[in-house]
Scaffold this motif. Structure first.
Motif, PDB file in Angstrom:
ATOM      1  N   LYS A  21      58.214  -9.741  -9.601  1.00  0.00           N
ATOM      2  CA  LYS A  21      56.867 -10.184  -9.212  1.00  0.00           C
ATOM      3  C   LYS A  21      56.745 -10.427  -7.708  1.00  0.00           C
ATOM      4  O   LYS A  21      55.639 -10.556  -7.192  1.00  0.00           O
ATOM      5  CB  LYS A  21      56.485 -11.477  -9.954  1.00  0.00           C
ATOM      6  CG  LYS A  21      56.333 -11.306 -11.446  1.00  0.00           C
ATOM      7  CD  LYS A  21      55.165 -10.415 -11.787  1.00  0.00           C
ATOM      8  CE  LYS A  21      54.972 -10.308 -13.283  1.00  0.00           C
ATOM      9  NZ  LYS A  21      53.940  -9.335 -13.626  1.00  0.00           N
ATOM     10  N   LEU A  22      57.870 -10.479  -7.000  1.00  0.00           N
ATOM     11  CA  LEU A  22      57.828 -10.695  -5.551  1.00  0.00           C
ATOM     12  C   LEU A  22      57.214  -9.471  -4.882  1.00  0.00           C
ATOM     13  O   LEU A  22      57.537  -8.339  -5.225  1.00  0.00           O
ATOM     14  CB  LEU A  22      59.229 -10.973  -5.017  1.00  0.00           C
ATOM     15  CG  LEU A  22      59.899 -12.213  -5.610  1.00  0.00           C
ATOM     16  CD1 LEU A  22      61.348 -12.290  -5.173  1.00  0.00           C
ATOM     17  CD2 LEU A  22      59.146 -13.475  -5.230  1.00  0.00           C
ATOM     18  N   GLU A  23      56.314  -9.710  -3.932  1.00  0.00           N
ATOM     19  CA  GLU A  23      55.538  -8.618  -3.352  1.00  0.00           C
ATOM     20  C   GLU A  23      55.945  -8.204  -1.949  1.00  0.00           C
ATOM     21  O   GLU A  23      55.581  -7.128  -1.497  1.00  0.00           O
ATOM     22  CB  GLU A  23      54.052  -8.989  -3.363  1.00  0.00           C
ATOM     23  CG  GLU A  23      53.494  -9.129  -4.768  1.00  0.00           C
ATOM     24  CD  GLU A  23      52.013  -9.474  -4.783  1.00  0.00           C
ATOM     25  OE1 GLU A  23      51.384  -9.568  -3.703  1.00  0.00           O
ATOM     26  OE2 GLU A  23      51.483  -9.666  -5.893  1.00  0.00           O
ATOM     27  N   ASN A  24      56.668  -9.055  -1.234  1.00  0.00           N
ATOM     28  CA  ASN A  24      57.037  -8.705   0.134  1.00  0.00           C
ATOM     29  C   ASN A  24      58.269  -9.493   0.573  1.00  0.00           C
ATOM     30  O   ASN A  24      58.771 -10.348  -0.165  1.00  0.00           O
ATOM     31  CB  ASN A  24      55.859  -8.918   1.099  1.00  0.00           C
ATOM     32  CG  ASN A  24      55.333 -10.340   1.040  1.00  0.00           C
ATOM     33  OD1 ASN A  24      56.089 -11.306   1.115  1.00  0.00           O
ATOM     34  ND2 ASN A  24      54.019 -10.480   0.905  1.00  0.00           N
ATOM     35  N   MET A  25      58.741  -9.194   1.772  1.00  0.00           N
ATOM     36  CA  MET A  25      59.961  -9.807   2.291  1.00  0.00           C
ATOM     37  C   MET A  25      59.827 -11.322   2.400  1.00  0.00           C
ATOM     38  O   MET A  25      60.755 -12.055   2.055  1.00  0.00           O
ATOM     39  CB  MET A  25      60.293  -9.197   3.657  1.00  0.00           C
ATOM     40  CG  MET A  25      61.660  -9.535   4.153  1.00  0.00           C
ATOM     41  SD  MET A  25      62.976  -8.672   3.290  1.00  0.00           S
ATOM     42  CE  MET A  25      62.765  -7.033   3.926  1.00  0.00           C
ATOM     43  N   CYS A  28      60.305 -12.898  -0.876  1.00  0.00           N
ATOM     44  CA  CYS A  28      61.728 -12.849  -1.242  1.00  0.00           C
ATOM     45  C   CYS A  28      62.484 -13.990  -0.570  1.00  0.00           C
ATOM     46  O   CYS A  28      63.268 -14.695  -1.216  1.00  0.00           O
ATOM     47  CB  CYS A  28      62.334 -11.513  -0.853  1.00  0.00           C
ATOM     48  SG  CYS A  28      61.824 -10.155  -1.900  1.00  0.00           S
ATOM     49  N   TYR A  29      62.272 -14.158   0.722  1.00  0.00           N
ATOM     50  CA  TYR A  29      62.943 -15.245   1.433  1.00  0.00           C
ATOM     51  C   TYR A  29      62.602 -16.597   0.809  1.00  0.00           C
ATOM     52  O   TYR A  29      63.491 -17.430   0.576  1.00  0.00           O
ATOM     53  CB  TYR A  29      62.560 -15.252   2.922  1.00  0.00           C
ATOM     54  CG  TYR A  29      63.442 -14.382   3.773  1.00  0.00           C
ATOM     55  CD1 TYR A  29      64.656 -14.863   4.268  1.00  0.00           C
ATOM     56  CD2 TYR A  29      63.075 -13.077   4.091  1.00  0.00           C
ATOM     57  CE1 TYR A  29      65.469 -14.069   5.062  1.00  0.00           C
ATOM     58  CE2 TYR A  29      63.886 -12.280   4.881  1.00  0.00           C
ATOM     59  CZ  TYR A  29      65.081 -12.779   5.359  1.00  0.00           C
ATOM     60  OH  TYR A  29      65.885 -11.983   6.141  1.00  0.00           O
ATOM     61  N   ARG A  30      61.337 -16.819   0.541  1.00  0.00           N
ATOM     62  CA  ARG A  30      60.907 -18.111   0.000  1.00  0.00           C
ATOM     63  C   ARG A  30      61.513 -18.372  -1.372  1.00  0.00           C
ATOM     64  O   ARG A  30      62.028 -19.461  -1.645  1.00  0.00           O
ATOM     65  CB  ARG A  30      59.383 -18.172  -0.043  1.00  0.00           C
ATOM     66  CG  ARG A  30      58.780 -18.204   1.361  1.00  0.00           C
ATOM     67  CD  ARG A  30      57.294 -18.046   1.366  1.00  0.00           C
ATOM     68  NE  ARG A  30      56.676 -19.186   0.696  1.00  0.00           N
ATOM     69  CZ  ARG A  30      55.376 -19.277   0.456  1.00  0.00           C
ATOM     70  NH1 ARG A  30      54.564 -18.307   0.841  1.00  0.00           N
ATOM     71  NH2 ARG A  30      54.879 -20.320  -0.143  1.00  0.00           N
ATOM     72  N   PHE A  31      61.470 -17.370  -2.249  1.00  0.00           N
ATOM     73  CA  PHE A  31      61.997 -17.529  -3.601  1.00  0.00           C
ATOM     74  C   PHE A  31      63.514 -17.722  -3.589  1.00  0.00           C
ATOM     75  O   PHE A  31      64.042 -18.657  -4.195  1.00  0.00           O
ATOM     76  CB  PHE A  31      61.614 -16.330  -4.473  1.00  0.00           C
ATOM     77  CG  PHE A  31      62.138 -16.407  -5.877  1.00  0.00           C
ATOM     78  CD1 PHE A  31      61.617 -17.337  -6.769  1.00  0.00           C
ATOM     79  CD2 PHE A  31      63.140 -15.566  -6.306  1.00  0.00           C
ATOM     80  CE1 PHE A  31      62.094 -17.417  -8.071  1.00  0.00           C
ATOM     81  CE2 PHE A  31      63.626 -15.640  -7.611  1.00  0.00           C
ATOM     82  CZ  PHE A  31      63.101 -16.562  -8.491  1.00  0.00           C
ATOM     83  N   PHE A  32      64.211 -16.839  -2.880  1.00  0.00           N
ATOM     84  CA  PHE A  32      65.669 -16.914  -2.890  1.00  0.00           C
ATOM     85  C   PHE A  32      66.189 -18.157  -2.175  1.00  0.00           C
ATOM     86  O   PHE A  32      67.231 -18.696  -2.552  1.00  0.00           O
ATOM     87  CB  PHE A  32      66.287 -15.630  -2.331  1.00  0.00           C
ATOM     88  CG  PHE A  32      66.337 -14.542  -3.365  1.00  0.00           C
ATOM     89  CD1 PHE A  32      67.397 -14.452  -4.251  1.00  0.00           C
ATOM     90  CD2 PHE A  32      65.296 -13.640  -3.488  1.00  0.00           C
ATOM     91  CE1 PHE A  32      67.428 -13.469  -5.227  1.00  0.00           C
ATOM     92  CE2 PHE A  32      65.314 -12.650  -4.454  1.00  0.00           C
ATOM     93  CZ  PHE A  32      66.386 -12.565  -5.332  1.00  0.00           C
ATOM     94  N   ILE A  38      72.389 -21.092   0.446  1.00  0.00           N
ATOM     95  CA  ILE A  38      72.542 -20.172   1.570  1.00  0.00           C
ATOM     96  C   ILE A  38      73.808 -19.344   1.401  1.00  0.00           C
ATOM     97  O   ILE A  38      73.811 -18.139   1.622  1.00  0.00           O
ATOM     98  CB  ILE A  38      72.550 -20.951   2.908  1.00  0.00           C
ATOM     99  CG1 ILE A  38      71.162 -21.550   3.156  1.00  0.00           C
ATOM    100  CG2 ILE A  38      72.982 -20.063   4.067  1.00  0.00           C
ATOM    101  CD1 ILE A  38      71.097 -22.526   4.302  1.00  0.00           C
ATOM    102  N   LYS A  39      74.890 -19.967   0.955  1.00  0.00           N
ATOM    103  CA  LYS A  39      76.163 -19.257   0.755  1.00  0.00           C
ATOM    104  C   LYS A  39      76.018 -18.172  -0.312  1.00  0.00           C
ATOM    105  O   LYS A  39      76.586 -17.085  -0.175  1.00  0.00           O
ATOM    106  CB  LYS A  39      77.278 -20.232   0.361  1.00  0.00           C
ATOM    107  CG  LYS A  39      77.707 -21.151   1.481  1.00  0.00           C
ATOM    108  CD  LYS A  39      78.531 -20.397   2.486  1.00  0.00           C
ATOM    109  CE  LYS A  39      79.117 -21.351   3.503  1.00  0.00           C
ATOM    110  NZ  LYS A  39      79.658 -20.672   4.653  1.00  0.00           N
TER     111      LYS A  39
END
Length: 104
Positions: A21-25, A28-32, A38-39
């Motif tokens: 469902k992620l639409e852009n970079m 992705c950064y926000r979700f992950f 971070i590791k």
């Protein structure tokens, strides 16, 4: 096509549906950043980089120097590239990283 995975479960299905469902970079950064440490993100991204370099026929020493990955990690990724579920190869193909002949 319904891939029969060793990790398949309702929880994993839900995770993968969320990722799809992620639409852009930025998303992705926000979700992950929320779902992984971070590791964990760094380890996953390191594995993909190792797979790219293996596809480019780089030596273990070159890969270890460039990524900081251990030879055990490099070896495990090499096995996955050659004998795994073909996930690395599928993604690397889609990202435009060609398989090189061993002689190139």
């Amino acid at each position: 096509m319904d891939y029969n995975s060793r990790i398949k479960s309702d929880q994993v299905d839900s995770l993968f549906k969320a990722i799809l469902k992620l639409e852009n970079m930025e998303e992705c950064y926000r979700f992950f950043e929320d779902i992984c440490t971070i590791k964990e993100i760094q380890a996953i991204s390191q594995r993909l980089e190792v797979a790219k370099l293996l596809r480019m026929n780089r030596t273990y020493n070159e890969i270890e120097e460039k990524t900081g990955a251990s030879t055990a990690t490099i070896s495990r990724i090499s096995r996955a590239l050659n004998y795994g579920a073909d996930g690395y190869n599928m993604v690397l193909d889609r990202l435009g990283y060609p398989k090189l002949d061993k002689d190139e």
